[in-house]
Design a protein around this motif. Structure first.
Motif, mmCIF file in Angstrom:
data_model
loop_
_atom_site.group_PDB
_atom_site.id
_atom_site.type_symbol
_atom_site.label_atom_id
_atom_site.label_comp_id
_atom_site.label_asym_id
_atom_site.label_seq_id
_atom_site.Cartn_x
_atom_site.Cartn_y
_atom_site.Cartn_z
ATOM 1 N N ASP A 151 -12.613 -0.200 -18.127
ATOM 2 C CA ASP A 151 -12.557 -0.100 -16.527
ATOM 3 C C ASP A 151 -13.019 -0.291 -15.635
ATOM 4 N N GLY A 152 -12.159 -0.137 -14.314
ATOM 5 C CA GLY A 152 -12.443 -1.726 -13.056
ATOM 6 C C GLY A 152 -13.724 -0.462 -12.924
ATOM 7 N N ILE A 153 -14.546 -1.516 -11.476
ATOM 8 C CA ILE A 153 -15.709 -1.123 -11.067
ATOM 9 C C ILE A 153 -15.879 -1.172 -9.551
ATOM 10 N N ALA A 154 -15.849 0.379 -8.720
ATOM 11 C CA ALA A 154 -15.995 0.277 -7.247
ATOM 12 C C ALA A 154 -16.517 -0.368 -7.214
ATOM 13 N N ALA B 24 -1.093 -4.219 -13.247
ATOM 14 C CA ALA B 24 -0.017 -3.962 -14.593
ATOM 15 C C ALA B 24 -0.062 -2.996 -15.700
ATOM 16 N N PHE B 25 -1.484 -2.539 -15.710
ATOM 17 C CA PHE B 25 -1.962 -2.012 -16.816
ATOM 18 C C PHE B 25 -2.825 -0.903 -16.515
ATOM 19 N N GLY B 26 -2.935 -0.843 -14.578
ATOM 20 C CA GLY B 26 -4.257 -0.165 -14.444
ATOM 21 C C GLY B 26 -2.889 1.729 -13.884
ATOM 22 N N ASP B 27 -3.509 2.293 -13.774
ATOM 23 C CA ASP B 27 -3.306 4.007 -14.229
ATOM 24 C C ASP B 27 -3.158 4.423 -12.811
ATOM 25 N N ARG B 28 -3.683 3.894 -12.116
ATOM 26 C CA ARG B 28 -4.018 4.355 -10.046
ATOM 27 C C ARG B 28 -3.713 3.276 -9.476
ATOM 28 N N PRO B 29 -3.420 3.064 -7.851
ATOM 29 C CA PRO B 29 -2.754 2.182 -7.317
ATOM 30 C C PRO B 29 -4.732 1.739 -6.813
ATOM 31 N N MET B 30 -3.962 -0.036 -6.363
ATOM 32 C CA MET B 30 -5.955 -0.822 -6.074
ATOM 33 C C MET B 30 -5.427 -0.567 -4.955
ATOM 34 N N THR B 31 -6.622 -1.350 -4.713
ATOM 35 C CA THR B 31 -6.903 -1.827 -3.224
ATOM 36 C C THR B 31 -7.401 -2.876 -2.979
ATOM 37 N N PHE B 32 -7.526 -3.521 -2.898
ATOM 38 C CA PHE B 32 -8.209 -5.561 -2.836
ATOM 39 C C PHE B 32 -8.142 -5.469 -1.564
ATOM 40 N N PRO C 19 -12.968 -2.072 -3.485
ATOM 41 C CA PRO C 19 -13.490 -1.025 -3.059
ATOM 42 C C PRO C 19 -13.417 0.091 -3.490
ATOM 43 N N ASP C 20 -12.376 0.256 -4.286
ATOM 44 C CA ASP C 20 -11.885 1.643 -4.866
ATOM 45 C C ASP C 20 -11.715 1.652 -6.330
ATOM 46 N N ALA C 21 -11.749 0.486 -7.455
ATOM 47 C CA ALA C 21 -11.341 0.276 -8.567
ATOM 48 C C ALA C 21 -11.921 0.929 -9.550
ATOM 49 N N GLY C 22 -10.900 1.662 -9.932
ATOM 50 C CA GLY C 22 -11.361 2.863 -11.641
ATOM 51 C C GLY C 22 -10.412 2.507 -12.240
ATOM 52 N N GLY C 23 -10.130 2.907 -13.525
ATOM 53 C CA GLY C 23 -9.191 3.044 -13.812
ATOM 54 C C GLY C 23 -9.380 1.984 -15.429
ATOM 55 N N PRO C 24 -8.672 1.587 -16.378
ATOM 56 C CA PRO C 24 -8.321 0.025 -16.901
ATOM 57 C C PRO C 24 -7.715 -0.898 -15.354
ATOM 58 N N ALA C 25 -9.052 -1.715 -15.995
ATOM 59 C CA ALA C 25 -8.323 -3.179 -15.340
ATOM 60 C C ALA C 25 -7.023 -3.928 -15.952
#
Length: 396
Positions: A43-46, A70-78, A138-144
């Motif tokens: 899992d990604g770490i915010a 590619a393997f995320g289950d939600r949008p991810m912001t950089f 700032p919002d990483a979460g779910g599968p990285a």
């Protein structure tokens, strides 16, 4: 040895320009200079930042990077992404760190299952540069999404330190790459690339970490000096990967489009896989693998790419070897050598095997586990590739 750069600011010195919109694919005139296949990570770490060290193959201008969710289950912001040149460890060469934009903005959101290319960053990027991409979410979460076996030390931190050239805040070493899966440059007209689609041998296991001694690295150094249009090399190896079935990473059949055909400037797909299908003892036959190779070749040819292939190397002494698996390997290799269905064939089996026991790797090339070559073995493999065959148009 790292190449000497004319100045610390040789990497993409900023100039005033209009930024192009972020897009799903790279500039048609670009060519991939580095890549690593994405897979599902933890899992990604915010709030986590990553300082990722990668080694370019061909040089050019107008650097672009591809971020992968590619393997995320939600949008991810950089919200902050920079590119610089490594000085040592997590420290960057003074004046080399430059902010990347996406559609003219400093922030980009990558949809679940998607990728996004940055805008071009003006300036020159030499071949064989230790490029450093620093990114923060700032919002990483779910599968990285990332590449777990990098054979390269990168760095992590908590908080946004992407703009800093000092390595002081980057105190967490990591042997994986996160969220970054490709880098391209605008190279001289006619420059092309080869994608090595493979498993842990291509990924570099048993080669020396942090020294770029995977066989595609040795191939890139040969191509740089050769009279050929193919200069870029993308290493799309995944440890444990198979041709037919998902497992560690999606199968070669399932990742061909993302990891090879979608990359800019690719002329040739170099297929070197099969040993994991063979040694898994799941009932995979030589006919099954041959059909897999044929499908990969047909799809790559349909996309206008050359297709090179390599024979499956010896692995007697590995704990999953047995005579039945060896019989499949021999039948598969006979097909690869003689079918005429590929634009080029490199006989890695012949290069790696012992003359005294042709089912076993030559001890001088063995990384110690009887399936993965050491640095010498990696170089021997790269040296065996006929560079002229990597462009099927040039060779007819």
């Amino acid at each position: 040895m790292r190449p000497r750069l004319p100045s610390a600011a040789v990497l993409l010195t900023l100039v005033a320009c209009q930024s192009a919109p972020a897009e799903a694919t790279a500039d048609a005139s670009g060519v991939v200079t580095w890549a690593a296949s994405a897979d599902r990570m933890g899992d990604g770490i915010a709030g986590r930042g990553y300082r990722l060290v990668v080694h370019t193959s061909t040089g050019g201008s107008d650097l672009r990077i591809r971020l992968s969710n590619a393997f995320g289950d939600r949008p991810m912001t950089f919200d902050s992404v920079y590119a610089g040149v490594q000085k040592q460890g997590a420290e960057l060469r003074p004046g080399s760190n430059r902010r990347l934009a996406f559609g003219g903005a400093r922030t980009v959101t990558v949809p679940a299952g998607g990728t996004v290319w940055s805008d071009p960053l003006p300036g020159r990027l030499p071949a064989e540069t230790d490029l450093v991409v620093s990114l923060h979410s700032p919002d990483a979460g779910g599968p990285a999404s990332g590449h777990w076996m990098a054979m390269q030390t990168s760095y992590a931190t908590q908080g946004d330190h992407t703009a800093e050239e000092s390595g002081a805040a980057w105190t967490i070493p990591t042997s994986s790459w996160f969220y970054l899966d490709a880098v391209s440059v605008r190279a001289p007209a006619g420059t092309e690339a080869v994608v090595a689609l493979g498993d842990s041998i291509t990924d570099g296991w048993a080669s020396t970490s942090d020294l770029n001694r995977r066989w595609p690295d040795y191939l890139a150094r040969r191509l740089r000096k050769a009279d050929t249009a193919v200069k870029g090399v993308a290493n799309e190896g995944i440890a444990g990967n198979k041709v037919l079935a998902d497992g560690p990473g999606q199968s070669a059949l399932n990742r061909l489009e993302r990891d090879a055909l979608s990359l800019p400037g690719v002329r040739t797909v170099f297929l070197f896989q099969g040993v994991n299908d063979i040694k898994a003892h799941t009932g995979v036959t030589a006919e099954d693998l041959i059909e897999g190779y044929r499908e990969l070749a047909d799809r790559a040819h349909a996309a206008g790419k050359c297709v090179a292939v390599a024979t499956v190397g010896p692995f007697k002494g590995w704990h999953e070897w047995d005579p039945a698996a060896e019989a499949v390997r021999q039948e598969v290799n006979a097909f690869l050598r003689t079918s005429g269905e590929f634009d080029a064939v490199t006989d890695f089996d012949r290069i790696l095997r012992s003359p005294y026991d042709q089912e076993r790797m030559l001890p001088a090339l063995d990384g110690g586990d009887h399936i993965h070559p050491n640095d010498k073995g990696m170089q021997a493999m790269a040296d065996a590739v006929d560079l002229s065959t990597l462009d099927c148009d040039a060779t007819g």
